[in-house]
Design a protein around this motif. Structure first.
Motif, PDB file in Angstrom:
ATOM      1  N   TRP A 109       0.872  -1.168   0.000  1.00 21.65           N
ATOM      2  CA  TRP A 109       0.000   0.000   0.000  1.00 21.65           C
ATOM      3  C   TRP A 109       0.915   1.225   0.000  1.00 21.65           C
ATOM      4  O   TRP A 109       1.278   1.763   1.049  1.00 21.65           O
ATOM      5  CB  TRP A 109      -0.965   0.043   1.182  1.00 21.65           C
ATOM      6  N   ASN A 110       1.301   1.641  -1.180  1.00 17.02           N
ATOM      7  CA  ASN A 110       2.157   2.811  -1.349  1.00 17.02           C
ATOM      8  C   ASN A 110       1.346   3.931  -1.977  1.00 17.02           C
ATOM      9  O   ASN A 110       0.740   3.749  -3.037  1.00 17.02           O
ATOM     10  CB  ASN A 110       3.348   2.474  -2.247  1.00 17.02           C
ATOM     11  N   GLN A 111       1.322   5.083  -1.334  1.00 16.40           N
ATOM     12  CA  GLN A 111       0.541   6.213  -1.829  1.00 16.40           C
ATOM     13  C   GLN A 111       1.208   7.516  -1.414  1.00 16.40           C
ATOM     14  O   GLN A 111       2.270   7.520  -0.785  1.00 16.40           O
ATOM     15  CB  GLN A 111      -0.877   6.162  -1.267  1.00 16.40           C
ATOM     16  N   GLY A 112       0.555   8.622  -1.751  1.00 12.67           N
ATOM     17  CA  GLY A 112       1.053   9.924  -1.368  1.00 12.67           C
ATOM     18  C   GLY A 112       0.420  10.415  -0.080  1.00 12.67           C
ATOM     19  O   GLY A 112       0.122   9.642   0.832  1.00 12.67           O
ATOM     20  N   TYR A 113       0.199  11.701  -0.028  1.00 11.05           N
ATOM     21  CA  TYR A 113      -0.316  12.366   1.174  1.00 11.05           C
ATOM     22  C   TYR A 113      -1.657  11.792   1.604  1.00 11.05           C
ATOM     23  O   TYR A 113      -2.505  11.415   0.783  1.00 11.05           O
ATOM     24  CB  TYR A 113      -0.471  13.860   0.879  1.00 11.05           C
ATOM     25  N   ILE A 114      -1.853  11.702   2.910  1.00  5.77           N
ATOM     26  CA  ILE A 114      -3.153  11.367   3.482  1.00  5.77           C
ATOM     27  C   ILE A 114      -3.526  12.507   4.425  1.00  5.77           C
ATOM     28  O   ILE A 114      -2.688  13.296   4.836  1.00  5.77           O
ATOM     29  CB  ILE A 114      -3.098  10.001   4.200  1.00  5.77           C
TER      30      ILE A 114
END
Length: 420
Positions: free
Chosen positions: A201-206
Motif C-alpha cells: 500500500w504505497n501512496q502519497g499524502y493522506i
C-alpha cells in the motif's frame, strides 16, 4: 431485542451478495419483512458515515436510530449527510450523544446492531462493551493498536460465540467475490505449493487536521488520530492491514515472525505526530515461505496497492481476480472494491437473519497482530516472533483519557528501542 424483531432477524429472506451485484444500478433490493434492524453508530467521521450508507445499501430493512461521537461537530456533519437518505435515517435529537461516554449511551439504546468506527485505539473497549450489551457488531479495521488490545478482542470474540452475536470487520476484500474465487482456487492447489508473496500500500499524502487555537493537546491528537500510534496504530496497521490480511488468508494463518525496517524521512513536521512514513517488512510463514510487505505515505512517489501470491505452479493476483499458470482463472465480473464495502454489511445482515451470525473476531485479531508485529520490528530494528508479539505487555491506550495537556510520543529509533 423484542420478539418481533428477533423473529424477523431469524426468519426473513436475506439479500444475498450475488443478488446484490446485479442490483448495483438500482440501489439494491429489499430484504423481505416489515420490521427493522435497529442500528446505532459509535464514531461519526467519514468512514463511520460511509459505513452507515453501505449498510443502508446492503438492506433497506436497516434503520439508524442512535448516533454517538466524541465531538459535536462531527456528529452534526454526519447527521447532515445521512438525513436525506429517507426513512432509513430515524435518529431524533434524544438519541444523539457526544463525549467520552457517548458509546455507553448508544449501546444503552434499543438497538440490534452497532457500527464501531471511532479511532482504532478505542476499538477493543467499545467492542467488549457492545458484546456485554448483547449487540451485533460491524467494526471498522483495525481492531486494536497493541497486543493488549488484541488479547481483549480475542476474549470478545469468544463472548460473541457464546451469545451468538455477529461480528464482522471492515476488511472488505474477504467479502469481494473475485477475492473469494481466487482464494478458493489457491487453497485447492491451483498454483501449487505457496512459496512467496508481495503486498503493497504505497501512496502519497493522506489527510491531516490543522491545529486550532482552542484545541488542547489531547483534542488535537484525537482529531489527527492517524498520526499517533496510541490511536491509529501507524499506517502499517491502520491502512496496510488490508493487504496483510490477504496474505494471511492466502497462506492459511498468521506468520511465524516479522523482520522489518522503516522510518520517518519526509513527514517530519509536528503536525504529523510521531508515526513513520514508510515500512518494509518480511513476514515468514509456515514451511519457510516469505512475504515482502511494503507501505508508504509520501508525496511524489509511485503508488501501488496490490497483492501477489507465488506458488510452485503459478502466480495469483487476487486484486485483479486472476491466476496465471497452473490452473488459469480470470474473474469475469466487476472488481470495484466499493462492492466489497457493501457486501461486508450484506453478509453480516444475512448471517443474522439466518440465525448463523458471522464471527470474524479471531481472524481479524490475528491479522491486526500481524501488522503490529511488523510495526514492532520496524520500530526496533529487531526480528519479532509471533510468540513475542502475542505475549507482549505493550498497552498504548491511556487508562484515564481526558481533554488537556498530552505529550506527543517520541519517534521510534531502531536499534535503540527494545521490543515491548
Amino acid at each position: 431485542m423484542n420478539q418481533s424483531r428477533r423473529s424477523f432477524l431469524k426468519t426473513s429472506a436475506a439479500l444475498s451478495a450475488a443478488a446484490m451485484f446485479t442490483s448495483l444500478g438500482s440501489n439494491f433490493a429489499n430484504a423481505a419483512g416489515s420490521d427493522r434492524i435497529r442500528l446505532g453508530i459509535i464514531g461519526c467521521g467519514g468512514r463511520g458515515t460511509g459505513a452507515v450508507k453501505d449498510s443502508f445499501k446492503a438492506s433497506r430493512n436497516v434503520q439508524l436510530v442512535a448516533m454517538g461521537d466524541l465531538f459535536s461537530d462531527r456528529l452534526a456533519q454526519s447527521r447532515e449527510q445521512l438525513n436525506p437518505l429517507g426513512d432509513q435515517y430515524a435518529v431524533n435529537d434524544d438519541h444523539c450523544f457526544t463525549g467520552f461516554d457517548a458509546y455507553q449511551k448508544v449501546l444503552a439504546s434499543d438497538l440490534d446492531m452497532v457500527i464501531l468506527a471511532t479511532p482504532p485505539g478505542f476499538r477493543p473497549g467499545h467492542l467488549r462493551a457492545a458484546m456485554d450489551a448483547g449487540k451485533h457488531v460491524f467494526a471498522e479495521k483495525p481492531i486494536a493498536v497493541d497486543p493488549t488490545g488484541v488479547r481483549s478482542v480475542l476474549e470478545s470474540a469468544k463472548i460473541a460465540d457464546e451469545k451468538k452475536l455477529g461480528l464482522v470487520v471492515g476488511t472488505q476484500r474477504r467479502h469481494c467475490p473475485w477475492y473469494v474465487e481466487v482464494m478458493k482456487r489457491i487453497h485447492d492447489g491451483a498454483i501449487g505449493e505457496l512459496v512467496s508473496g508481495n503486498c503493497y500500500w504505497n501512496q502519497g499524502y493522506i489527510w491531516s487536521k490543522p491545529r486550532q487555537p482552542s484545541w488542547s493537546d489531547t483534542e488535537w491528537q484525537l482529531r489527527n488520530w492517524n498520526y499517533f500510534t496510541w490511536l491509529g496504530g501507524d499506517h502499517i496497521v491502520e491502512q496496510h492491514i488490508h493487504q496483510i490480511d490477504v496474505m494471511n488468508w492466502a497462506f492459511g494463518g498468521p506468520p511465524k515472525s516479522a523482520y522489518g525496517m522503516g522510518g520517518r524521512q519526509v513527514r517530519v513536521e509536528p503536525e504529523y505526530g510521531h508515526v513513520f512514513d514508510h515500512f518494509a517488512v518480511e513476514f515468514e510463514y509456515g514451511g519457510g515461505a516469505r512475504v515482502t510487505s511494503m507501505c508508504r505515505q509520501i508525496d511524489g512517489t509511485d503508488g501501488r496497492v496490490d497483492e501477489f501470491v507465488v506458488g510452485t505452479k503459478g502466480f495469483a493476483n487476487p486484486k485483479k481476480g486472476r491466476i496465471t499458470g497452473g490452473s488459469p482463472f480470470k474473474y469475469s465480473g466487476d472488481t470495484k472494491l466499493a462492492i466489497g464495502l457493501v457486501c461486508e454489511h450484506a453478509d453480516l445482515v444475512r448471517s443474522i437473519q439466518d440465525g448463523k451470525p458471522l464471527n470474524e473476531g479471531k481472524r481479524i485479531a490475528e491479522t491486526t497482530l500481524t501488522a503490529i508485529m511488523g510495526r514492532m520490528s520496524a520500530y526496533t530494528g529487531k526480528r519479532v516472533t509471533w510468540e513475542q508479539a502475542m505475549e507482549s505487555k505493550l498497552d498504548l491506550f491511556p487508562k484515564d483519557l481526558a481533554m488537556g495537556p498530552k505529550e506527543t510520543p517520541k519517534v521510534a529509533m531502531p536499534g535503540k528501542d527494545a521490543v515491548s
